[in-house]
Structure formats: C-alpha cells, structure tokens
Design a protein around this motif. Structure first.
Motif, PDB file in Angstrom:
ATOM      1  N   ALA A  35      49.602  61.675  35.503  1.00 49.97           N
ATOM      2  CA  ALA A  35      48.667  62.227  34.526  1.00 49.97           C
ATOM      3  C   ALA A  35      49.397  63.151  33.566  1.00 49.97           C
ATOM      4  CB  ALA A  35      47.557  62.998  35.230  1.00 49.97           C
ATOM      5  N   ASN A  36      48.809  63.300  32.370  1.00 49.03           N
ATOM      6  CA  ASN A  36      49.263  64.267  31.372  1.00 49.03           C
ATOM      7  C   ASN A  36      48.082  65.128  30.969  1.00 49.03           C
ATOM      8  OD1 ASN A  36      51.924  63.323  31.155  1.00 49.03           O
ATOM      9  ND2 ASN A  36      51.331  61.769  29.676  1.00 49.03           N
ATOM     10  N   LEU A  37      48.321  66.430  30.876  1.00 47.15           N
ATOM     11  CA  LEU A  37      47.295  67.372  30.423  1.00 47.15           C
ATOM     12  C   LEU A  37      47.687  67.904  29.054  1.00 47.15           C
ATOM     13  CD1 LEU A  37      46.805  69.556  33.638  1.00 47.15           C
ATOM     14  CD2 LEU A  37      45.279  67.798  32.785  1.00 47.15           C
ATOM     15  N   THR A  38      46.727  67.889  28.128  1.00 45.47           N
ATOM     16  CA  THR A  38      46.928  68.506  26.818  1.00 45.47           C
ATOM     17  C   THR A  38      45.854  69.569  26.659  1.00 45.47           C
ATOM     18  OG1 THR A  38      47.757  66.428  25.936  1.00 45.47           O
ATOM     19  CG2 THR A  38      47.078  68.113  24.342  1.00 45.47           C
ATOM     20  N   GLN A  39      46.265  70.823  26.503  1.00 41.62           N
ATOM     21  CA  GLN A  39      45.292  71.907  26.420  1.00 41.62           C
ATOM     22  C   GLN A  39      45.163  72.409  24.995  1.00 41.62           C
ATOM     23  OE1 GLN A  39      48.181  73.702  28.409  1.00 41.62           O
ATOM     24  NE2 GLN A  39      48.461  75.455  27.102  1.00 41.62           N
ATOM     25  N   THR A  40      43.971  72.900  24.693  1.00 43.99           N
ATOM     26  CA  THR A  40      43.711  73.611  23.448  1.00 43.99           C
ATOM     27  C   THR A  40      43.316  75.024  23.840  1.00 43.99           C
ATOM     28  OG1 THR A  40      42.958  71.599  22.369  1.00 43.99           O
ATOM     29  CG2 THR A  40      42.316  73.693  21.351  1.00 43.99           C
ATOM     30  N   THR A  48      34.930  80.858  24.311  1.00 45.78           N
ATOM     31  CA  THR A  48      34.916  79.760  25.280  1.00 45.78           C
ATOM     32  C   THR A  48      35.061  78.433  24.540  1.00 45.78           C
ATOM     33  OG1 THR A  48      32.504  79.680  25.215  1.00 45.78           O
ATOM     34  CG2 THR A  48      33.508  81.010  26.960  1.00 45.78           C
ATOM     35  N   ASP A  49      36.075  78.343  23.690  1.00 43.17           N
ATOM     36  CA  ASP A  49      36.283  77.115  22.935  1.00 43.17           C
ATOM     37  C   ASP A  49      37.594  76.415  23.288  1.00 43.17           C
ATOM     38  OD1 ASP A  49      37.956  78.968  21.777  1.00 43.17           O
ATOM     39  OD2 ASP A  49      37.326  78.597  19.726  1.00 43.17           O
ATOM     40  N   GLY A  50      38.135  76.704  24.466  1.00 41.87           N
ATOM     41  CA  GLY A  50      39.321  76.000  24.943  1.00 41.87           C
ATOM     42  C   GLY A  50      38.938  74.633  25.493  1.00 41.87           C
ATOM     43  N   SER A  51      39.919  73.746  25.637  1.00 44.76           N
ATOM     44  CA  SER A  51      39.641  72.427  26.190  1.00 44.76           C
ATOM     45  C   SER A  51      40.893  71.862  26.849  1.00 44.76           C
ATOM     46  CB  SER A  51      39.141  71.476  25.103  1.00 44.76           C
ATOM     47  OG  SER A  51      40.145  71.263  24.140  1.00 44.76           O
ATOM     48  N   ILE A  52      40.668  70.862  27.708  1.00 45.17           N
ATOM     49  CA  ILE A  52      41.767  70.139  28.346  1.00 45.17           C
ATOM     50  C   ILE A  52      41.476  68.659  28.221  1.00 45.17           C
ATOM     51  CG2 ILE A  52      43.025  69.678  30.483  1.00 45.17           C
ATOM     52  CD1 ILE A  52      42.199  72.484  31.446  1.00 45.17           C
ATOM     53  N   ASP A  53      42.437  67.925  27.671  1.00 44.42           N
ATOM     54  CA  ASP A  53      42.352  66.474  27.561  1.00 44.42           C
ATOM     55  C   ASP A  53      43.278  65.901  28.629  1.00 44.42           C
ATOM     56  OD1 ASP A  53      41.924  63.872  26.649  1.00 44.42           O
ATOM     57  OD2 ASP A  53      43.542  64.015  25.178  1.00 44.42           O
ATOM     58  N   LEU A  54      42.713  65.160  29.571  1.00 42.56           N
ATOM     59  CA  LEU A  54      43.470  64.592  30.687  1.00 42.56           C
ATOM     60  C   LEU A  54      43.644  63.100  30.468  1.00 42.56           C
ATOM     61  CD1 LEU A  54      44.685  64.765  33.566  1.00 42.56           C
ATOM     62  CD2 LEU A  54      42.359  64.479  34.436  1.00 42.56           C
ATOM     63  N   THR A  55      44.879  62.633  30.500  1.00 42.07           N
ATOM     64  CA  THR A  55      45.179  61.205  30.429  1.00 42.07           C
ATOM     65  C   THR A  55      45.758  60.799  31.779  1.00 42.07           C
ATOM     66  OG1 THR A  55      45.680  61.424  28.080  1.00 42.07           O
ATOM     67  CG2 THR A  55      46.470  59.438  29.182  1.00 42.07           C
ATOM     68  N   THR A  56      45.119  59.830  32.427  1.00 45.13           N
ATOM     69  CA  THR A  56      45.545  59.371  33.749  1.00 45.13           C
ATOM     70  C   THR A  56      46.045  57.935  33.636  1.00 45.13           C
ATOM     71  OG1 THR A  56      43.793  60.739  34.690  1.00 45.13           O
ATOM     72  CG2 THR A  56      44.819  59.153  36.148  1.00 45.13           C
ATOM     73  N   GLY A  58      48.655  54.706  35.893  1.00 43.66           N
ATOM     74  CA  GLY A  58      49.257  54.296  37.152  1.00 43.66           C
ATOM     75  C   GLY A  58      48.217  54.262  38.258  1.00 43.66           C
ATOM     76  N   GLY A  59      48.671  54.059  39.476  1.00 45.58           N
ATOM     77  CA  GLY A  59      47.749  53.997  40.598  1.00 45.58           C
ATOM     78  C   GLY A  59      46.791  52.844  40.447  1.00 45.58           C
ATOM     79  N   SER A  60      45.621  52.969  41.054  1.00 46.12           N
ATOM     80  CA  SER A  60      44.593  51.930  41.011  1.00 46.12           C
ATOM     81  C   SER A  60      43.310  52.517  40.465  1.00 46.12           C
ATOM     82  CB  SER A  60      44.338  51.378  42.420  1.00 46.12           C
ATOM     83  OG  SER A  60      45.514  50.830  42.966  1.00 46.12           O
ATOM     84  N   THR A  61      42.795  51.926  39.394  1.00 44.09           N
ATOM     85  CA  THR A  61      41.546  52.401  38.815  1.00 44.09           C
ATOM     86  C   THR A  61      40.384  51.932  39.676  1.00 44.09           C
ATOM     87  OG1 THR A  61      41.389  50.456  37.415  1.00 44.09           O
ATOM     88  CG2 THR A  61      42.473  52.391  36.480  1.00 44.09           C
ATOM     89  N   PRO A  62      39.244  52.591  39.623  1.00 47.95           N
ATOM     90  CA  PRO A  62      38.913  53.768  38.827  1.00 47.95           C
ATOM     91  C   PRO A  62      39.421  55.047  39.483  1.00 47.95           C
ATOM     92  CG  PRO A  62      36.989  53.095  40.074  1.00 47.95           C
ATOM     93  CD  PRO A  62      38.075  52.087  40.366  1.00 47.95           C
ATOM     94  N   TYR A  63      39.453  56.115  38.676  1.00 47.73           N
ATOM     95  CA  TYR A  63      39.905  57.412  39.150  1.00 47.73           C
ATOM     96  C   TYR A  63      38.703  58.344  39.318  1.00 47.73           C
ATOM     97  CZ  TYR A  63      44.116  55.570  36.849  1.00 47.73           C
ATOM     98  OH  TYR A  63      45.153  54.778  36.439  1.00 47.73           O
ATOM     99  N   SER A  64      38.842  59.314  40.214  1.00 47.02           N
ATOM    100  CA  SER A  64      37.851  60.399  40.300  1.00 47.02           C
ATOM    101  C   SER A  64      38.593  61.720  40.124  1.00 47.02           C
ATOM    102  CB  SER A  64      37.089  60.361  41.622  1.00 47.02           C
ATOM    103  OG  SER A  64      37.969  60.566  42.707  1.00 47.02           O
ATOM    104  N   TYR A  65      37.851  62.747  39.689  1.00 46.47           N
ATOM    105  CA  TYR A  65      38.462  64.028  39.318  1.00 46.47           C
ATOM    106  C   TYR A  65      37.733  65.165  40.008  1.00 46.47           C
ATOM    107  CZ  TYR A  65      40.018  60.864  35.686  1.00 46.47           C
ATOM    108  OH  TYR A  65      40.540  59.792  35.026  1.00 46.47           O
ATOM    109  N   ALA A  66      38.484  66.120  40.523  1.00 52.36           N
ATOM    110  CA  ALA A  66      37.921  67.332  41.114  1.00 52.36           C
ATOM    111  C   ALA A  66      38.676  68.528  40.532  1.00 52.36           C
ATOM    112  CB  ALA A  66      38.045  67.310  42.632  1.00 52.36           C
ATOM    113  N   ASP A  90      42.798  58.098  43.090  1.00 51.10           N
ATOM    114  CA  ASP A  90      42.606  56.739  42.593  1.00 51.10           C
ATOM    115  C   ASP A  90      41.779  55.923  43.580  1.00 51.10           C
ATOM    116  OD1 ASP A  90      44.329  55.808  44.581  1.00 51.10           O
ATOM    117  OD2 ASP A  90      45.827  55.025  43.184  1.00 51.10           O
ATOM    118  N   ASN A  91      41.547  54.660  43.264  1.00 50.14           N
ATOM    119  CA  ASN A  91      40.698  53.776  44.051  1.00 50.14           C
ATOM    120  C   ASN A  91      41.229  53.528  45.466  1.00 50.14           C
ATOM    121  OD1 ASN A  91      38.382  52.126  44.241  1.00 50.14           O
ATOM    122  ND2 ASN A  91      39.655  50.315  43.942  1.00 50.14           N
TER     123      ASN A  91
END
Length: 187
Positions: A35-40, A48-56, A58-66, A90-91
C-alpha cells in the motif's frame, strides 16, 4: 500443514500394491500485499480538513481496512492533526499495516504596537502588527472606525487617533484579527 506456492504430487498405495497419483499446483498472488499512503495536512491550526488517500495493490482482492480511528473506508477525509494507522487485510487473510502523520501549521498569533499622535488632531501616529505561526507570506487588511484601508502592510504610518483592527491572512487562508488603539492627547 501450511504449504508455500508450487507443484505438489501425492502418491497413494494400498495394501495390494495399487497406486494412485495426483498432482496439484498451489497458486500465490502475483505480488505481495502492499500500500501507499498520500496525506494532505491540515491547512490551519485546529482545523479538520486533512485527508489520507490509500492505494492498495498486490495480494488478493477484495481488501478490508481497519483504521486506528475506527474507520473502515479505504480513504479518510475531514481529519484533524495526529497519527493514523491502517491494517489492510486481503481476501486470503494476509495483512499489512501502514501509518502516517497529519501535520498542522502552528497557531497564528499577533503582537500589536503603536505610536501615539503628537498633538490632538494630528495624523502622525502609527500602528503595526507582528505575526507568528501559520504559513508565510501574510497579507494584511486594516480598518478603523471610518473606513477599510487598502494597504497590505504590517505597519500603518501617518494615521489619526482611532482604534485600528487588522485581519492577517496567511498563505493557507488562515486568519486572525487583532485591534490596537492610538490614543489622542488632550488638547
């Protein structure tokens, strides 16, 4: 037993000498879960206007996030400054943990100063503001009881006795307002 990817063959023989052979191939994902994280970052202190864009990938789709803030979406928005981590699953149950920090600029602050007019009715006073925090460059909008001044300077010279309000805006659009009064000497 846990097996790695590859070809496997099993031969089974019974007590009469009969034999059966079976081959199989155990696959693996083309690439490891990654994964790659891009933060603002937050634009202004306390916002409270920050953000994180996560690009996942590899592995096996679908992915879940915690996420550490209990979110379960892929991307996060409306974030305050702080540390954030995510565990991606991942799956096939493979996991990867990533983390990042959302930063914020320091809080804007002002210090006002003035020089009084010399005589009652004169226009030789001055008022100034020193700015700290935020993100330079700063712009300034001044006003007194009669009008808005069109200057974009940290200092006003040759002004009359009055209360002067300045609104300072930094490069991110954050603002702070302060007031200084130039006193009038007695006649």
């Amino acid at each position: 037993n846990k097996l790695s990817a590859g070809n496997y063959t099993v031969v089974v023989r019974d007590s009469k000498g009969c034999q059966a052979t079976k081959s199989l191939f155990i696959n693996q994902p083309n690439a490891a879960l990654n994964a790659n994280l891009t933060q603002t970052n937050v634009s202004c202190f306390g916002e409270t206007d920050g953000s994180i864009d996560l690009t996942t990938f590899g592995g096996s789709t679908p992915y879940s996030y915690a996420w550490s803030n209990t979110a379960v979406s892929q991307d996060l928005t409306n974030l305050s400054a702080g540390n954030y981590s995510v565990t991606i699953t991942d799956n096939k149950g493979c996991t990867r943990t990533e983390s990042t920090t959302i930063n914020q600029p320091t809080q804007l602050s002002t210090t006002m100063g003035s020089t009084p007019v010399l005589c009652n009715g004169d226009s030789n006073g001055s008022v100034s503001v020193a700015v700290g925090g935020g993100s330079a460059p700063y712009s300034y909008q001044w006003k007194n009881s009669n009008f808005v001044l069109t200057t974009n300077s940290a200092t006003l010279n040759n002004v009359v006795s009055d209360a002067y309000e300045v609104t300072v805006t930094d490069a991110n659009g954050c603002t702070i307002t302060d007031t200084e009064t130039i006193n009038t000497p007695t006649a």
